[in-house]
Design a protein around this motif. Sequence first.
Motif, mmCIF file in Angstrom:
data_model
loop_
_atom_site.group_PDB
_atom_site.id
_atom_site.type_symbol
_atom_site.label_atom_id
_atom_site.label_comp_id
_atom_site.label_asym_id
_atom_site.label_seq_id
_atom_site.Cartn_x
_atom_site.Cartn_y
_atom_site.Cartn_z
ATOM 1 N N GLY A 11 0.846 -1.192 0.000
ATOM 2 C CA GLY A 11 0.000 0.000 0.000
ATOM 3 C C GLY A 11 0.879 1.239 0.000
ATOM 4 N N ALA A 12 0.718 2.078 -1.016
ATOM 5 C CA ALA A 12 1.666 3.176 -1.211
ATOM 6 C C ALA A 12 0.997 4.545 -1.189
ATOM 7 C CB ALA A 12 2.411 2.981 -2.531
ATOM 8 N N GLY A 13 -0.146 4.650 -0.509
ATOM 9 C CA GLY A 13 -0.789 5.944 -0.369
ATOM 10 C C GLY A 13 -0.156 6.754 0.749
ATOM 11 N N PHE A 14 -0.912 7.724 1.264
ATOM 12 C CA PHE A 14 -0.397 8.594 2.326
ATOM 13 C C PHE A 14 0.187 7.797 3.481
ATOM 14 C CE2 PHE A 14 -1.749 9.922 6.603
ATOM 15 C CZ PHE A 14 -0.803 10.926 6.833
ATOM 16 N N ILE A 15 -0.561 6.808 3.973
ATOM 17 C CA ILE A 15 -0.108 6.114 5.180
ATOM 18 C C ILE A 15 1.101 5.233 4.879
ATOM 19 C CG2 ILE A 15 -1.541 4.030 5.060
ATOM 20 C CD1 ILE A 15 -0.840 6.250 8.158
ATOM 21 N N GLY A 16 1.223 4.737 3.653
ATOM 22 C CA GLY A 16 2.425 3.997 3.289
ATOM 23 C C GLY A 16 3.666 4.864 3.395
ATOM 24 N N GLY A 17 3.545 6.128 3.007
ATOM 25 C CA GLY A 17 4.661 7.050 3.158
ATOM 26 C C GLY A 17 5.017 7.314 4.603
ATOM 27 N N VAL A 18 4.009 7.401 5.454
ATOM 28 C CA VAL A 18 4.253 7.576 6.890
ATOM 29 C C VAL A 18 5.028 6.381 7.439
ATOM 30 C CG1 VAL A 18 3.137 7.729 9.152
ATOM 31 C CG2 VAL A 18 2.252 9.074 7.237
#
Length: 347
Positions: A11-18
Amino acid sequence: MVDRLRAGIIGAGFIGGVHAHAVRAAGGEVTRVAASSPDRSHEAAVRLGARTGAVSGEALIDADDVDVVHVCTPNSTHVALARRALAAGKSVICEKPLATTLDGARELASAAHGLVATVPFVYRFYPAAREIRARVHAGESGPLHLLHGAYLQDWQAAGAPAGWRGDAAEGGAHRAFADVGVHWCDLVEFSSGHRITRLQAATAGGGTASTVQFETDTGATGSVVVSQTALGRRNALRISLDGERAAYRFDQEAPEAVRIGGIDGDRTLHRGSPSSSEAAARYSMLPPGHPQGYQDCFNAFVADTYSAVHGGAPDGLPTFADGLRAAALTDAVIRSSESSTWVEVPS
């Protein structure tokens, strides 16, 4: 197990970046990222600083260069991915809600026995939250009799699209409570030492708002308002723990201080104060006056998880058992909202 843990993020959305930032802050390496297609996985690997992209989440889990699997995908996919990772004997960090059903959460909590498997209830990692917990447990407040507050956001206000979270099949029923209401409940139970035993709930706005009254195992009462359509509220998680001799208040939008109400007057305890507890000082990473925030909490959570993988036992680490607890509370809110009655919360 290698000394430098190797993380795979699905999963590479916002939370993946976090998660990716937190992995590096904890001394780990992001070796693989899996998005919704091989091309997107490659793009995400570049963006998140991973060694390579994976063709699928399943391939990432099976890879030899992944020690810890971070599940950051839509809610409906959590069970299958976390189950596969646990079956492979790997440590898992799974975004909440752990599952969209209570049975799914029970399955994962059982499968995690003997493994490090955690859920990012990261608001526990604010020094202010640890300060409140330490003072309550030391008996400074006397018996707590009222636990109350709110978790308010506005990102779905004025008909704004909810994405996959707006689809009950993907995000689950009563999505505001399952998404952020469980954060409030976890923080209150963690800091107070109480457990919610029964509740009455009402849900409106297609699941975007819930109000909940509850009772606890030590005789306190309480309430929480949860909404994702509250204009002007970006991420207002607010708790108040009211006791016989002191009351403690925390606001996530102003997280550097605890407000302490007392019989002789009120005071504000800032992070880094000489009178702060050892528990709070452990998570105070920056000098006072340099604000810590959400990413700092996430970094601390991942660091504690990785410490557990290496054999440590950090205090207050939220595990799949806590994810199961959140699922039980969500299930109770759904049942109460549908029946308009008080319901018991499974222990």
